[in-house]
Write a protein that holds these residues in place. Structure first.
Motif, PDB file in Angstrom:
ATOM      1  N   TYR A  92       0.818  -1.220   0.000  1.00 21.57           N
ATOM      2  CA  TYR A  92       0.000   0.000   0.000  1.00 21.57           C
ATOM      3  C   TYR A  92       0.856   1.276   0.000  1.00 21.57           C
ATOM      4  CZ  TYR A  92      -2.337   3.667   2.780  1.00 21.57           C
ATOM      5  OH  TYR A  92      -2.761   4.856   3.279  1.00 21.57           O
ATOM      6  N   HIS A  93       1.948   1.274   0.802  1.00 18.02           N
ATOM      7  CA  HIS A  93       2.765   2.501   0.877  1.00 18.02           C
ATOM      8  C   HIS A  93       3.384   2.857  -0.476  1.00 18.02           C
ATOM      9  CE1 HIS A  93       2.216   2.775   5.060  1.00 18.02           C
ATOM     10  NE2 HIS A  93       3.012   1.787   5.413  1.00 18.02           N
ATOM     11  N   LEU A  94       3.820   1.850  -1.208  1.00 15.37           N
ATOM     12  CA  LEU A  94       4.422   2.106  -2.524  1.00 15.37           C
ATOM     13  C   LEU A  94       3.368   2.679  -3.465  1.00 15.37           C
ATOM     14  CD1 LEU A  94       6.682   1.705  -4.720  1.00 15.37           C
ATOM     15  CD2 LEU A  94       5.615  -0.506  -5.184  1.00 15.37           C
ATOM     16  N   ALA A  95       2.239   1.980  -3.574  1.00 15.89           N
ATOM     17  CA  ALA A  95       1.199   2.387  -4.517  1.00 15.89           C
ATOM     18  C   ALA A  95       0.688   3.791  -4.170  1.00 15.89           C
ATOM     19  CB  ALA A  95       0.060   1.377  -4.483  1.00 15.89           C
ATOM     20  N   THR A  96       0.481   4.035  -2.894  1.00 22.48           N
ATOM     21  CA  THR A  96      -0.066   5.327  -2.476  1.00 22.48           C
ATOM     22  C   THR A  96       0.918   6.455  -2.767  1.00 22.48           C
ATOM     23  OG1 THR A  96      -1.461   4.265  -0.870  1.00 22.48           O
ATOM     24  CG2 THR A  96      -0.982   6.576  -0.465  1.00 22.48           C
ATOM     25  N   ALA A  97       2.205   6.231  -2.448  1.00 26.95           N
ATOM     26  CA  ALA A  97       3.205   7.278  -2.702  1.00 26.95           C
ATOM     27  C   ALA A  97       3.284   7.572  -4.204  1.00 26.95           C
ATOM     28  CB  ALA A  97       4.564   6.837  -2.161  1.00 26.95           C
ATOM     29  N   VAL A  98       3.297   6.528  -5.018  1.00 25.35           N
ATOM     30  CA  VAL A  98       3.392   6.720  -6.475  1.00 25.35           C
ATOM     31  C   VAL A  98       2.139   7.435  -6.984  1.00 25.35           C
ATOM     32  CG1 VAL A  98       3.484   5.491  -8.697  1.00 25.35           C
ATOM     33  CG2 VAL A  98       4.941   4.753  -6.796  1.00 25.35           C
ATOM     34  N   ASP A  99       0.993   7.069  -6.427  1.00 27.43           N
ATOM     35  CA  ASP A  99      -0.257   7.704  -6.871  1.00 27.43           C
ATOM     36  C   ASP A  99      -0.322   9.177  -6.485  1.00 27.43           C
ATOM     37  OD1 ASP A  99      -1.315   5.621  -8.226  1.00 27.43           O
ATOM     38  OD2 ASP A  99      -2.500   4.849  -6.553  1.00 27.43           O
ATOM     39  N   GLU A 100       0.065   9.515  -5.260  1.00 29.36           N
ATOM     40  CA  GLU A 100      -0.010  10.929  -4.864  1.00 29.36           C
ATOM     41  C   GLU A 100       0.833  11.768  -5.835  1.00 29.36           C
ATOM     42  OE1 GLU A 100      -2.278  10.346  -3.026  1.00 29.36           O
ATOM     43  OE2 GLU A 100      -1.855   9.662  -0.997  1.00 29.36           O
ATOM     44  N   LEU A 101       1.992  11.198  -6.258  1.00 27.40           N
ATOM     45  CA  LEU A 101       2.875  11.956  -7.150  1.00 27.40           C
ATOM     46  C   LEU A 101       2.341  12.000  -8.575  1.00 27.40           C
ATOM     47  CD1 LEU A 101       6.403  10.727  -5.964  1.00 27.40           C
ATOM     48  CD2 LEU A 101       5.268  12.882  -5.384  1.00 27.40           C
ATOM     49  N   THR A 102       1.960  10.845  -9.111  1.00 32.41           N
ATOM     50  CA  THR A 102       1.562  10.838 -10.527  1.00 32.41           C
ATOM     51  C   THR A 102       0.195  11.485 -10.738  1.00 32.41           C
ATOM     52  OG1 THR A 102       0.757   8.595 -10.239  1.00 32.41           O
ATOM     53  CG2 THR A 102       2.939   8.828 -11.198  1.00 32.41           C
ATOM     54  N   LEU A 103      -0.664  11.425  -9.722  1.00 27.13           N
ATOM     55  CA  LEU A 103      -1.989  12.046  -9.881  1.00 27.13           C
ATOM     56  C   LEU A 103      -1.943  13.532  -9.520  1.00 27.13           C
ATOM     57  CD1 LEU A 103      -4.152   9.192  -8.264  1.00 27.13           C
ATOM     58  CD2 LEU A 103      -3.704   9.594 -10.697  1.00 27.13           C
ATOM     59  N   GLY A 104      -0.810  13.993  -9.055  1.00 26.08           N
ATOM     60  CA  GLY A 104      -0.669  15.415  -8.736  1.00 26.08           C
ATOM     61  C   GLY A 104      -1.499  15.833  -7.536  1.00 26.08           C
ATOM     62  N   ILE A 105      -1.585  14.948  -6.541  1.00 28.07           N
ATOM     63  CA  ILE A 105      -2.383  15.255  -5.346  1.00 28.07           C
ATOM     64  C   ILE A 105      -1.664  16.334  -4.519  1.00 28.07           C
ATOM     65  CG2 ILE A 105      -3.335  14.267  -3.201  1.00 28.07           C
ATOM     66  CD1 ILE A 105      -4.677  13.288  -5.881  1.00 28.07           C
ATOM     67  N   SER A 106      -2.377  17.415  -4.262  1.00 27.98           N
ATOM     68  CA  SER A 106      -1.778  18.502  -3.470  1.00 27.98           C
ATOM     69  C   SER A 106      -2.129  18.347  -2.001  1.00 27.98           C
ATOM     70  CB  SER A 106      -2.279  19.862  -3.962  1.00 27.98           C
ATOM     71  OG  SER A 106      -3.671  19.996  -3.686  1.00 27.98           O
ATOM     72  N   ASP A 107      -3.283  17.738  -1.717  1.00 25.32           N
ATOM     73  CA  ASP A 107      -3.793  17.678  -0.343  1.00 25.32           C
ATOM     74  C   ASP A 107      -4.474  16.345  -0.080  1.00 25.32           C
ATOM     75  OD1 ASP A 107      -3.863  20.702  -1.155  1.00 25.32           O
ATOM     76  OD2 ASP A 107      -3.885  20.642   1.040  1.00 25.32           O
ATOM     77  N   VAL A 108      -4.087  15.715   1.002  1.00 25.63           N
ATOM     78  CA  VAL A 108      -4.711  14.450   1.403  1.00 25.63           C
ATOM     79  C   VAL A 108      -5.469  14.701   2.694  1.00 25.63           C
ATOM     80  CG1 VAL A 108      -4.232  12.123   2.279  1.00 25.63           C
ATOM     81  CG2 VAL A 108      -2.912  13.023   0.356  1.00 25.63           C
TER      82      VAL A 108
END
Ligand code: GLU
Length: 324
Positions: free
Chosen positions: A201-217
């Motif tokens: 989960y940590h890998l997928a989530t970190a990659v997703d926050e970056l590639t999806l351009g998430i500014s705020d969680v």
């Protein structure tokens, strides 16, 4: 050492970084292990509100990598519940299970950069020896020095851990003090590929926050400890994390966390008690101190009633009240 990412992933992350700079991009990321309970629904509402009050985008991502835990029909039920409440997301809903190729390529790049090592510690050993000495168990790095044999040994595959450089890991928190952890003593080397072959989960989530351009969680306070690990993975890739807002969990009368297993905690139960969508939104919002108890209000009306400043002020108050 810098990680040489394949060109298409580098460009995905750069696009993400640009989107993040352009404005607010939030996301709601449920695991489809069952229907959403009222705590999950409240977090979804708060995350949607923060995005909409910021004039930003709100994405829906299903964290469905851990396939044995997924429940058939849960993704459809989650989407139907959000739509019924008027919490519309932007673009198509994403599924992590369809992004395995992306995560796998990032994992290979980290491995090529020498940042991963195979770990053969059994669960039993980990449970016994990395007993919580702080707030949660921290892996002491036993396998760091072993010969990096990636194949099976005695019929068992290793898990793959990220060698986290020692030092502080920090992030911004909207509803609490700034996040600050020590990589060695609070986090430990993060598992990015589990011994059963699942991507973590940590890998997928970190990659997703970056590639999806998430500014705020914005997510539940139970995920605060996961943040340092995710920030560590993003740092290993050479990127800054999003801003975070961890909001209090909704507990039952006995102070226990709600569980997806009990159906009456979800929309079905609320509907059975005669609540319609404005009734449910009113109840969720009232529980976070955004409106008075008993209010009936649609999600869109709630958005019109509030300003971002007021919303954040009320949430800070709720977070503080949950701590005392
Ligand atoms: N899918 C995980 C959960 O539902 C994590 C969510 C998140 O990172 O916001 O607990």
């Amino acid at each position: 050492m810098t990680v040489a990412l394949p060109a298409h992933i580098q460009s995905l992350i750069e696009t993400g970084q640009r989107r993040r700079r352009e404005g607010y991009r939030g996301r709601f990321a449920p695991s489809p292990t069952g229907a959403l309970h009222r705590g999950n629904l409240r977090t979804a509402l708060l995350s949607w509100l923060e995005a909409r009050l910021s004039g930003g985008a709100w994405l829906l991502r299903h964290d469905d990598l851990d396939t044995p835990r997924n429940r058939p029909g849960a993704i459809e039920a989650i989407e139907a519940d959000l739509l019924w409440l008027g919490l519309h997301w932007d673009g198509p809903a994403l599924r992590q299970s369809r992004r395995r190729g992306l995560y796998g390529s990032v994992l290979s790049a980290l491995r090529r950069a020498g940042l991963l090592y195979p770990c053969r510690c059994s669960r039993r050993l980990l449970a016994d020896v990395s007993a919580p000495h702080g707030r949660w168990p921290v892996y002491p790095g036993w396998c760091r020095q072993r010969a990096p044999v990636w194949g099976p040994e005695q019929g068992r595959l290793p898990s793959w851990r990220l060698r986290l450089p020692p030092g502080p890991l920090g992030w911004q928190e909207r509803y609490g003090p700034p996040g600050r952890c020590d990589a060695a003593t609070d986090v430990g080397d993060v598992v990015l590929r589990r011994a059963d072959g699942f991507l973590a989960y940590h890998l997928a989530t970190a990659v997703d926050e970056l590639t999806l351009g998430i500014s705020d969680v914005l997510r539940g306070a139970d995920l605060w400890p996961a943040t340092a690990a995710q920030v560590g993975v993003m740092a290993a890739l050479g990127f800054a994390p999003p801003r975070y807002g961890h909001v209090p969990l909704w507990c039952d009368e006995a102070g226990r966390r709600l569980s997806k297993r009990s159906a009456d905690e979800g929309l079905e139960g609320l509907r059975a008690r005669g609540l319609d969508a404005p009734g449910v939104i009113g109840a969720l919002a009232a529980s976070a101190g955004l409106v008075a108890a008993g209010a009936r209000i649609s999600a869109a009306e709630l958005c019109e009633e509030l300003t971002l400043e007021r919303f954040q002020q009320l949430l800070r108050r709720a977070a503080l009240a949950a701590k005392t």
